[in-house]
Scaffold this motif. Structure first.
Motif, PDB file in Angstrom:
ATOM      1  N   SER A 142      10.562   0.040  57.454  1.00  0.00           N
ATOM      2  CA  SER A 142       9.139  -0.094  57.799  1.00  0.00           C
ATOM      3  C   SER A 142       8.802  -1.467  58.370  1.00  0.00           C
ATOM      4  O   SER A 142       7.896  -1.596  59.194  1.00  0.00           O
ATOM      5  CB  SER A 142       8.272   0.187  56.568  1.00  0.00           C
ATOM      6  OG  SER A 142       8.617  -0.709  55.513  1.00  0.00           O
ATOM      7  N   ASN A 143       9.537  -2.502  57.940  1.00  0.00           N
ATOM      8  CA  ASN A 143       9.258  -3.860  58.419  1.00  0.00           C
ATOM      9  C   ASN A 143      10.216  -4.321  59.514  1.00  0.00           C
ATOM     10  O   ASN A 143      10.140  -5.463  59.967  1.00  0.00           O
ATOM     11  CB  ASN A 143       9.335  -4.847  57.242  1.00  0.00           C
ATOM     12  CG  ASN A 143       8.275  -4.569  56.190  1.00  0.00           C
ATOM     13  OD1 ASN A 143       7.164  -4.184  56.527  1.00  0.00           O
ATOM     14  ND2 ASN A 143       8.621  -4.740  54.928  1.00  0.00           N
ATOM     15  N   ALA A 144      11.119  -3.454  59.921  1.00  0.00           N
ATOM     16  CA  ALA A 144      12.107  -3.829  60.944  1.00  0.00           C
ATOM     17  C   ALA A 144      11.555  -3.563  62.341  1.00  0.00           C
ATOM     18  O   ALA A 144      10.787  -2.618  62.541  1.00  0.00           O
ATOM     19  CB  ALA A 144      13.397  -3.043  60.745  1.00  0.00           C
ATOM     20  N   PRO A 145      11.952  -4.393  63.317  1.00  0.00           N
ATOM     21  CA  PRO A 145      11.553  -4.120  64.704  1.00  0.00           C
ATOM     22  C   PRO A 145      12.131  -2.785  65.173  1.00  0.00           C
ATOM     23  O   PRO A 145      13.184  -2.362  64.682  1.00  0.00           O
ATOM     24  CB  PRO A 145      12.168  -5.294  65.481  1.00  0.00           C
ATOM     25  CG  PRO A 145      12.450  -6.339  64.455  1.00  0.00           C
ATOM     26  CD  PRO A 145      12.734  -5.616  63.183  1.00  0.00           C
ATOM     27  N   PRO A 146      11.470  -2.101  66.119  1.00  0.00           N
ATOM     28  CA  PRO A 146      11.962  -0.797  66.588  1.00  0.00           C
ATOM     29  C   PRO A 146      13.400  -0.830  67.078  1.00  0.00           C
ATOM     30  O   PRO A 146      14.174   0.092  66.795  1.00  0.00           O
ATOM     31  CB  PRO A 146      10.993  -0.445  67.722  1.00  0.00           C
ATOM     32  CG  PRO A 146       9.732  -1.185  67.382  1.00  0.00           C
ATOM     33  CD  PRO A 146      10.176  -2.452  66.716  1.00  0.00           C
ATOM     34  N   ALA A 147      13.786  -1.875  67.786  1.00  0.00           N
ATOM     35  CA  ALA A 147      15.156  -1.963  68.304  1.00  0.00           C
ATOM     36  C   ALA A 147      16.162  -2.058  67.157  1.00  0.00           C
ATOM     37  O   ALA A 147      17.231  -1.425  67.194  1.00  0.00           O
ATOM     38  CB  ALA A 147      15.292  -3.170  69.223  1.00  0.00           C
ATOM     39  N   SER A 148      15.839  -2.826  66.130  1.00  0.00           N
ATOM     40  CA  SER A 148      16.731  -2.960  64.974  1.00  0.00           C
ATOM     41  C   SER A 148      16.833  -1.643  64.210  1.00  0.00           C
ATOM     42  O   SER A 148      17.917  -1.261  63.753  1.00  0.00           O
ATOM     43  CB  SER A 148      16.227  -4.061  64.045  1.00  0.00           C
ATOM     44  OG  SER A 148      16.230  -5.312  64.693  1.00  0.00           O
ATOM     45  N   ALA A 149      15.710  -0.938  64.086  1.00  0.00           N
ATOM     46  CA  ALA A 149      15.715   0.350  63.392  1.00  0.00           C
ATOM     47  C   ALA A 149      16.588   1.356  64.130  1.00  0.00           C
ATOM     48  O   ALA A 149      17.362   2.098  63.507  1.00  0.00           O
ATOM     49  CB  ALA A 149      14.290   0.877  63.254  1.00  0.00           C
ATOM     50  N   ARG A 150      16.481   1.372  65.461  1.00  0.00           N
ATOM     51  CA  ARG A 150      17.328   2.288  66.242  1.00  0.00           C
ATOM     52  C   ARG A 150      18.804   1.941  66.079  1.00  0.00           C
ATOM     53  O   ARG A 150      19.646   2.837  65.953  1.00  0.00           O
ATOM     54  CB  ARG A 150      16.931   2.240  67.722  1.00  0.00           C
ATOM     55  CG  ARG A 150      15.658   3.001  68.050  1.00  0.00           C
ATOM     56  CD  ARG A 150      15.517   3.203  69.543  1.00  0.00           C
ATOM     57  NE  ARG A 150      15.437   1.926  70.257  1.00  0.00           N
ATOM     58  CZ  ARG A 150      14.322   1.278  70.500  1.00  0.00           C
ATOM     59  NH1 ARG A 150      13.164   1.772  70.065  1.00  0.00           N
ATOM     60  NH2 ARG A 150      14.329   0.136  71.165  1.00  0.00           N
ATOM     61  N   ALA A 151      19.120   0.651  66.101  1.00  0.00           N
ATOM     62  CA  ALA A 151      20.515   0.221  65.949  1.00  0.00           C
ATOM     63  C   ALA A 151      21.060   0.635  64.582  1.00  0.00           C
ATOM     64  O   ALA A 151      22.210   1.095  64.473  1.00  0.00           O
ATOM     65  CB  ALA A 151      20.612  -1.289  66.129  1.00  0.00           C
ATOM     66  N   MET A 152      20.239   0.504  63.551  1.00  0.00           N
ATOM     67  CA  MET A 152      20.675   0.904  62.208  1.00  0.00           C
ATOM     68  C   MET A 152      20.858   2.416  62.115  1.00  0.00           C
ATOM     69  O   MET A 152      21.774   2.899  61.444  1.00  0.00           O
ATOM     70  CB  MET A 152      19.674   0.415  61.158  1.00  0.00           C
ATOM     71  CG  MET A 152      19.792  -1.055  60.843  1.00  0.00           C
ATOM     72  SD  MET A 152      18.790  -1.567  59.427  1.00  0.00           S
ATOM     73  CE  MET A 152      17.191  -1.771  60.208  1.00  0.00           C
ATOM     74  N   ALA A 153      19.997   3.172  62.790  1.00  0.00           N
ATOM     75  CA  ALA A 153      20.129   4.628  62.783  1.00  0.00           C
ATOM     76  C   ALA A 153      21.438   5.051  63.438  1.00  0.00           C
ATOM     77  O   ALA A 153      22.172   5.909  62.917  1.00  0.00           O
ATOM     78  CB  ALA A 153      18.944   5.259  63.503  1.00  0.00           C
ATOM     79  N   ILE A 154      21.751   4.449  64.583  1.00  0.00           N
ATOM     80  CA  ILE A 154      22.995   4.777  65.290  1.00  0.00           C
ATOM     81  C   ILE A 154      24.205   4.400  64.444  1.00  0.00           C
ATOM     82  O   ILE A 154      25.164   5.168  64.319  1.00  0.00           O
ATOM     83  CB  ILE A 154      23.037   4.050  66.658  1.00  0.00           C
ATOM     84  CG1 ILE A 154      21.933   4.603  67.570  1.00  0.00           C
ATOM     85  CG2 ILE A 154      24.397   4.206  67.315  1.00  0.00           C
ATOM     86  CD1 ILE A 154      21.723   3.803  68.836  1.00  0.00           C
TER      87      ILE A 154
END
Length: 207
Positions: free
Chosen positions: A30-42
């Motif tokens: 919830s507090n992560a930038p969108p780019a970081s969240a996408r990288a973590m999902a991948i």
């Protein structure tokens, strides 16, 4: 082969539960930038894929090395999946996942949630490992093996999409719809788990 793909896909989809993992991932990032969240999902889906494919391809050899009969694994795996199904029907699984989220969020030094808890144990947990090994044990020939691996790949791709679209997906579904879907999938998984136990017992008695 289409029936095999559908059966494997539904079983893996219910156990891995991409719609159920999406709100957990949304809460963790919830507090992560969108780019970081996408990288973590991948990263989470890639690691989970590696774990599940290793057990799919070499799990039976591991059982043989440990002198564990396949029928014993079918029965044990079926019981494990049935317990997961009970948790889904009574929403214990969702409650435990939310508790795990709070524990992870309470430790601010943990920033990357892709390995733990997303890849292990949420995506590639004991239930999904047992399920892919059970499905692979039923594969007859190279074509059946490829069909089951294709079903696993499809579920992992859907998991990646669900994680990337976690926040908008939660707004779309809402908690009440998610609860209904979880209970329905739990009933279906309970029936599949019972079938695994019946097959294991039948083969053991005939053997």
């Amino acid at each position: 082969m289409f029936d095999l793909f559908v059966s494997a896909f539904v079983t893996l989809f219910v156990v891995i539960d991409p719609p159920g993992c999406a709100p957990i991932f949304a809460g963790l990032t919830s507090n992560a930038p969108p780019a970081s969240a996408r990288a973590m999902a991948i990263k989470a889906c890639f690691i989970a894929a590696c774990i599940l494919f290793v057990f799919a391809l070499f799990g039976e050899a591991l059982l043989a090395a440990l002198h564990i009969e396949l029928n014993s694994f079918r029965i044990a795996g079926g019981i494990m999946l049935f317990l997961i199904a009970l948790d889904m029907v009574f929403e214990k699984r969702t409650q435990r996942r939310e508790e795990r989220v709070e524990k992870v969020k309470a430790t601010p030094e943990i920033e990357d949630v892709s390995v733990f808890p997303m890849a292990m144990p949420m995506l590639a947990g004991p239930g999904s490992i047992a399920t892919i090994m059970l499905l692979m044990s039923q594969a007859q020939g190279t074509e059946s093996t490829l069909v089951i691996l294709a079903a696993l790949s499809a579920v992992l791709v859907l998991s990646l999409i669900a994680l990337i679209a976690a926040i908008p997906l939660m707004k779309l579904l809402g908690h009440s719809v998610e609860a209904v879907i979880t209970r329905l999938l739990g009933v279906l998984l309970a029936a599949l788990a019972a079938q695994y136990v019946i097959d294991g017992l039948r083969e053991a008695m005939l053997g």
